[in-house]
Design a protein around this motif. Structure first.
Motif, PDB file in Angstrom:
ATOM      1  N   LEU A 105       0.827  -1.206   0.000  1.00 48.63           N
ATOM      2  CA  LEU A 105       0.000   0.000   0.000  1.00 48.63           C
ATOM      3  C   LEU A 105       0.855   1.247   0.000  1.00 48.63           C
ATOM      4  N   PRO A 106       0.397   2.349  -0.623  1.00 47.17           N
ATOM      5  CA  PRO A 106      -0.924   2.555  -1.215  1.00 47.17           C
ATOM      6  C   PRO A 106      -1.054   2.123  -2.676  1.00 47.17           C
ATOM      7  N   SER A 107      -0.060   1.399  -3.211  1.00 43.72           N
ATOM      8  CA  SER A 107      -0.154   0.921  -4.592  1.00 43.72           C
ATOM      9  C   SER A 107      -1.181  -0.213  -4.678  1.00 43.72           C
ATOM     10  N   HIS A 108      -1.877  -0.286  -5.822  1.00 44.58           N
ATOM     11  CA  HIS A 108      -2.880  -1.333  -6.015  1.00 44.58           C
ATOM     12  C   HIS A 108      -2.713  -1.976  -7.386  1.00 44.58           C
ATOM     13  N   ARG A 109      -1.485  -2.272  -7.744  1.00 43.42           N
ATOM     14  CA  ARG A 109      -1.229  -2.877  -9.047  1.00 43.42           C
ATOM     15  C   ARG A 109      -1.965  -4.218  -9.156  1.00 43.42           C
ATOM     16  N   GLY A 110      -2.711  -4.370 -10.237  1.00 42.78           N
ATOM     17  CA  GLY A 110      -3.439  -5.613 -10.469  1.00 42.78           C
ATOM     18  C   GLY A 110      -4.771  -5.720  -9.738  1.00 42.78           C
ATOM     19  N   HIS A 111      -5.253  -4.590  -9.196  1.00 45.42           N
ATOM     20  CA  HIS A 111      -6.511  -4.678  -8.433  1.00 45.42           C
ATOM     21  C   HIS A 111      -7.705  -5.019  -9.320  1.00 45.42           C
TER      22      HIS A 111
END
Length: 406
Positions: free
Chosen positions: A264-270
Motif C-alpha cells: 500500500l498505497p499501490s494497487h497494481r493488479g486490483h
C-alpha cells in the motif's frame, strides 16, 4: 367500514412532492365484505385487495407479531376490530405512519408531522427491531430525502446497531436485499445508503467486500481523497441514475480491499483481483446477469478507459470485443459512463474534463461503420473474412487516433 390514505402518499403530499402510488387501509371490514364490493384479492400473507376501478391497493387494518427470524417471520392478525392507530403502529417510521381521511384530515398518532419538520427518520416503536429489512428501508429513505436535509434519528441508529449485533440482518434473503439495494442505488444520493448501512454495521454483514474498502489508502497523486471507500462514495455521486452503472461503480474497486498491506498505497493488479469478489457479490445477492456482466467488465477494464489515449488500436479492438461493444452499444455506453464516474469521483476532480469517453465512443462508431459486405464483395469469406474485418476495424480506429492526435 372506513377507508384512509396511508403511508408514503401522505408523507409526500405533506412534503409537496409528487405522489406516484396511493395505498389505502380499510378499518372495520372483512374479506367477505371487500369481495362483495368488487375488490380483487392479491395478498398472500395478509388481506390486500385491488380497487375495482382505480387499481389502488387496499389492505385490511392489521397487527403483526414476531414469530420467527427475518423479513417473513411474522404472524398477521387482520380483523374488523383492529383500529387505525394499531395498524399505523406496526409501520417502520413515524413519517410513514400517518393517515388521511376522505375529508383531508391528517391522523398522526406517532408524531410524523413533527419529524417531517425536524427532517428526522425515526422509528415508530420498539417493534421496528422485529424486521431487519427495515434497516435497508431506512437507509434507502435516507438516500432519497438527504437532499431535503433528512437524517436518521440517533435513537433509531442505535436501535439498528442493536439489530445488527443481534444477528437479525443475517436472516435476510438475497432477493429482498437485492430489491432494496437496487432501489436505493437509484435514489438521489446512493452514497448515503452505503453510509447509513456502514454506520449501523449492516454493510459489513451484507456487503463486506465494500465495507473493507474504507480505511484502505490510495496514492494521493491520483486520489487526493486517499481513502478507497470515500472514493467509491464520491464516484456513486457522479454516476447517472442507471442501475447497471451505479452497481458497477459500487463494486469496481473491490480488488483494492484485498491489496497486501506491505505494498500500500499501490494497487497494481486490483482489476483482476477484484473479479472473484464482484462475482461473489453478484452470486450472493442474485444480481441479474446483464448487471453482473457490466460490473465485471468495469472492474476488469476501467483502467483501459482511463488510459485510452495510450492504447494501441489493436487493444481498443480487444476492449470492444471483451465488452461486446459492437453488438451491444448500450452496454458499452454504460461502461463508459461508469468509468467517467470513477474518474470524477476524486477530490477536486468532479468537474474535470474526461475526453477519453468521447474518443472511445468514436472508436466504437468507426469500427462499427466498417462494412462486412464490402469485404465480401472483395472476395473475402470464412475465416479470412473475419481476419479482414478485424484488420479494417483496427485501421479505422488507427485513423481516428491520428485525428485525435492532430
Amino acid at each position: 367500514m372506513k377507508t384512509y390514505l396511508v403511508g408514503g402518499a401522505v408523507r409526500d403530499k405533506l412534503l409537496q412532492r409528487p405522489v406516484h402510488e396511493q395505498d389505502w387501509v380499510v378499518v372495520g371490514a372483512t374479506e367477505a365484505e371487500m369481495l362483495a364490493l368488487g375488490f380483487r384479492p392479491v395478498g398472500k400473507d395478509f388481506p390486500v385487495f385491488l380497487h375495482p376501478e382505480t387499481g389502488d391497493e387496499h389492505a385490511l387494518a392489521r397487527t403483526e407479531r414476531k414469530s420467527g427470524h427475518g423479513y417473513g417471520g411474522f404472524t398477521v392478525y387482520a380483523s374488523p376490530d383492529v383500529t387505525l392507530e394499531q395498524d399505523l403502529q406496526r409501520r417502520d417510521l413515524t413519517v410513514n405512519a400517518m393517515a388521511e381521511t376522505e375529508d383531508g384530515e391528517i391522523i398522526d398518532p406517532y408524531g410524523g408531522q413533527s419529524d417531517l419538520h425536524a427532517r428526522l427518520l425515526r422509528h415508530v416503536s420498539p417493534a421496528f427491531a422485529e424486521d431487519p429489512l427495515r434497516i435497508l428501508r431506512v437507509a434507502r429513505f435516507a438516500a432519497r430525502y438527504q437532499p431535503l436535509g433528512f437524517s436518521v434519528a440517533p435513537e433509531t441508529m442505535t436501535l439498528m446497531r442493536g439489530m445488527v449485533d443481534a444477528g437479525e440482518v443475517e436472516h435476510l434473503v438475497a432477493e429482498r436485499v437485492w430489491k432494496e439495494v437496487s432501489r436505493a442505488l437509484l435514489e438521489p444520493r446512493p452514497d448515503v445508503f452505503i453510509e447509513v448501512l456502514r454506520e449501523c454495521g449492516a454493510l459489513a454483514v451484507l456487503l463486506p467486500e465494500v465495507d473493507r474498502l474504507f480505511g484502505v489508502p490510495q496514492p494521493p497523486q491520483h486520489h487526493p481523497e486517499v481513502d478507497t471507500g470515500d472514493h467509491v462514495l464520491r464516484a456513486l455521486r457522479q454516476a447517472p441514475a442507471e442501475l447497471p452503472v451505479r452497481f458497477a461503480v459500487l463494486v469496481h474497486d473491490l480488488g483494492k480491499g484485498i491489496t497486501p498491506e506491505e505494498v500500500l498505497p499501490s494497487h497494481r493488479g486490483h482489476e483482476s483481483a477484484g473479479l472473484p469478489l464482484v462475482k461473489a457479490v453478484c452470486e450472493r445477492l442474485r444480481v441479474p446477469n446483464p448487471i453482473k456482466s457490466l460490473a465485471l467488465g468495469v472492474c476488469e477494464y476501467h483502467l483501459h478507459c482511463h488510459k485510452a489515449f495510450e492504447l494501441r488500436p489493436q487493444t481498443i479492438m480487444k476492449l470492444l470485443r471483451a465488452l461486446d461493444g459492437l453488438r451491444n452499444p448500450q452496454k458499452y455506453e454504460q461502461f463508459l459512463l461508469s468509468c467517467e464516474a470513477d474518474a470524477r469521483g476524486r477530490l477536486g476532480m468532479e468537474d474535470r474534463d474526461y475526453p477519453q469517453v468521447n474518443y472511445l465512443r468514436a472508436a466504437r462508431d468507426a469500427a462499427a461503420a466498417v462494412s462486412p459486405q464490402a469485404l465480401m464483395d472483395a472476395g473475402f469469406e470464412g475465416a479470412e473474412l473475419g481476419k479482414a474485418l478485424d484488420r479494417a476495424r483496427i485501421e479505422a480506429i488507427a485513423a481516428l487516433k491520428d485525428c485525435y492526435r492532430a
